[in-house]
Design an enzyme around this catalytic site. Structure first.
Site, PDB file in Angstrom:
ATOM      1  N   ARG A  49       0.798  -1.211   0.000  1.00 25.25           N
ATOM      2  CA  ARG A  49       0.000   0.000   0.000  1.00 25.25           C
ATOM      3  C   ARG A  49       0.833   1.265   0.000  1.00 25.25           C
ATOM      4  NH1 ARG A  49      -3.362  -2.703   1.284  1.00 25.25           N
ATOM      5  NH2 ARG A  49      -1.765  -3.535   2.611  1.00 25.25           N
ATOM      6  N   THR A  50       1.708   1.381   0.962  1.00 32.78           N
ATOM      7  CA  THR A  50       2.388   2.658   1.133  1.00 32.78           C
ATOM      8  C   THR A  50       3.245   2.983  -0.086  1.00 32.78           C
ATOM      9  OG1 THR A  50       2.360   2.298   3.502  1.00 32.78           O
ATOM     10  CG2 THR A  50       3.844   3.993   2.695  1.00 32.78           C
TER      11      THR A  50
ATOM     12  N   HIS B  89       4.834   6.307  11.612  1.00 29.92           N
ATOM     13  CA  HIS B  89       4.367   6.132  10.224  1.00 29.92           C
ATOM     14  C   HIS B  89       3.539   7.373   9.874  1.00 29.92           C
ATOM     15  CE1 HIS B  89       3.124   4.446   6.548  1.00 29.92           C
ATOM     16  NE2 HIS B  89       2.706   3.265   6.933  1.00 29.92           N
TER      17      HIS B  89
ATOM     18  N   ARG C 134      11.203   3.612   3.735  1.00 29.72           N
ATOM     19  CA  ARG C 134      10.730   2.707   4.786  1.00 29.72           C
ATOM     20  C   ARG C 134      11.907   1.828   5.202  1.00 29.72           C
ATOM     21  NH1 ARG C 134       5.361  -0.838   4.989  1.00 29.72           N
ATOM     22  NH2 ARG C 134       4.625   1.250   5.441  1.00 29.72           N
TER      23      ARG C 134
ATOM     24  N   LYS D  51      24.779  -5.283  -0.355  1.00 30.09           N
ATOM     25  CA  LYS D  51      26.240  -5.280  -0.509  1.00 30.09           C
ATOM     26  C   LYS D  51      26.908  -4.588   0.667  1.00 30.09           C
ATOM     27  CE  LYS D  51      25.966  -4.765  -5.536  1.00 30.09           C
ATOM     28  NZ  LYS D  51      26.217  -3.772  -6.613  1.00 30.09           N
TER      29      LYS D  51
HETATM   30  C1  NCD Z   1       1.024  -0.519   8.202  1.00 30.78           C
HETATM   31  C2  NCD Z   1       2.520  -0.491   8.418  1.00 30.78           C
HETATM   32  O1  NCD Z   1       3.282  -0.794   7.500  1.00 30.78           O
HETATM   33  O2  NCD Z   1       2.914  -0.138   9.512  1.00 30.78           O
HETATM   34  N1  NCD Z   1       0.669  -0.710   6.875  1.00 30.78           N
HETATM   35  C3  NCD Z   1       0.617   0.351   6.024  1.00 30.78           C
HETATM   36  O3  NCD Z   1       1.519   1.126   5.919  1.00 30.78           O
HETATM   37  N2  NCD Z   1      -0.511   0.520   5.326  1.00 30.78           N
HETATM   38  C4  NCD Z   1       0.333  -1.451   9.109  1.00 30.78           C
HETATM   39  C5  NCD Z   1       0.742  -2.878   9.077  1.00 30.78           C
HETATM   40  O4  NCD Z   1       1.663  -3.281   8.384  1.00 30.78           O
HETATM   41  O5  NCD Z   1       0.091  -3.637   9.813  1.00 30.78           O
END
Ligand code: NCD
Length: 308
Positions: A51-52, A129, A101, A80
């Site tokens: 998703r993100t 987040h 991320r 590496k």
């Molecule tokens: C969340 C995350 O990655 O923290 N997901 C997201 O970004 N939509 C929640 C999760 O992974 O449970």
């Protein structure tokens, strides 16, 4: 130059402006479709995400920009042995803005200190987040019409869930918010959130183990996945993973206008039968995530779109 590490990097007024911009994007998508022509977004994902990452990529494409990046540490030079600092210096030469991320808490912050382009924290370990939080605020404000005077249930893995940590941080700044924290003993919110955020800000909250008994009080129920990847052993995960399953029976105790949110991915914690209930807003939340990220990209790149 501005980065986004935590939702608190924006004042409440700045967040309001961002949400206004996101709502305008929702209403007039064409007005923004060339706002980022010629610009590039790098997505540096050292940890799995659907998703993100895709939401960021869709957001940049909707603005007319391009995207590049990687979707796992194993497919990048991290495998590496390259440091995050070196990677970001290099990416700064390729792109105008980046979303990172990382499984390590603070990695995007380290990157931001070495970067010559805006860095967005797209999730760092169990920590923060912020773009999910902006998404959540936009969803709540758009569907409920307000961010104040709300009783909010947060349910599931409140210990490791970074979406919950960021959301609590952001929501304590609004008037008359009450939190109902629903989790097993082992997955309660970390002390630093309880002490330094909730108690420090005089926020009303209670911690309970049973979802059923608090359902009637809630204006909003934020469900979360038990974060398997952050557990130290599989047995604990298996014991806790199905503790909460939201089904239509539990929904029958809820207010008629209670909203159900979930950052997704869902595993078992929301039964699919709930998806058809008008109160289920987690797929709308995904759409709001794209508008929220479009607005964020415009603000960090300091791009203003005029009316004509
Ligand atoms: C969340 C995350 O990655 O923290 N997901 C997201 O970004 N939509 C929640 C999760 O992974 O449970």
């Amino acid at each position: 130059m501005r980065h986004l590490m935590s939702p608190l990097d924006f004042t409440v007024e700045e967040l309001d402006q961002l949400l206004d911009l996101a709502n305008d994007i929702e209403k007039n998508p064409n007005k923004y479709s060339h706002a980022c022509d010629g610009k590039k977004l790098a997505t540096l994902f050292y940890e799995p995400s659907t998703r993100t990452r895709l939401s960021f990529e869709a957001a940049m494409m909707n603005l007319g920009g391009n995207v590049l990046g990687f979707s796992s540490a194993s497919s990048s030079s991290a495998s590496k042995g390259e440091s995050v600092s070196d990677t970001i210096k290099m990416i700064s030469c390729y792109a105008d803005i980046c979303a990172m991320r990382h499984p390590k808490e603070g990695a995007p912050l380290v990157a931001s200190t070495k970067s010559s382009i805006p860095v967005i924290n797209a999730g760092d370990g169990g920590h923060q987040h912020p773009t999910q939080t902006i998404t959540d605020l936009l969803t709540i404000r758009s569907l409920k019409g307000r961010l104040s005077n709300l009783t909010i249930g947060l349910c599931g893995d409140l210990k490791f869930g970074r979406t919950v940590h960021s959301l609590i941080n952001a929501l304590v700044r609004y008037e008359n918010i009450t939190f109902v924290l629903i989790s097993p003993e082992e997955l309660k919110i970390p002390d630093y959130i309880r002490e330094d955020v909730l108690i420090q800000n005089n926020v009303t909250f209670k911690e309970v183990e049973r979802l059923e008994e608090v359902m009637p009080e809630l204006d909003l129920l934020y469900m979360t996945r038990v974060q398997r990847e952050r557990f130290f052993n599989e047995e604990d995960y298996v014991r806790l993973k199905d503790r909460y399953i939201l089904d239509m029976k539990k929904m029958s105790y809820a207010k008629e206008d209670m909203l159900v949110l979930h950052p997704l991915p869902r595993v078992n914690e929301i039964s699919v039968e709930v998806d058809n209930d008008p109160r289920a807003a987690y797929f709308k939340q995904v759409q709001y995530g794209v508008y929220a990220r479009m607005a964020l990209i415009l603000i960090l790149l300091e791009i203003q779109v005029s009316e004509h």
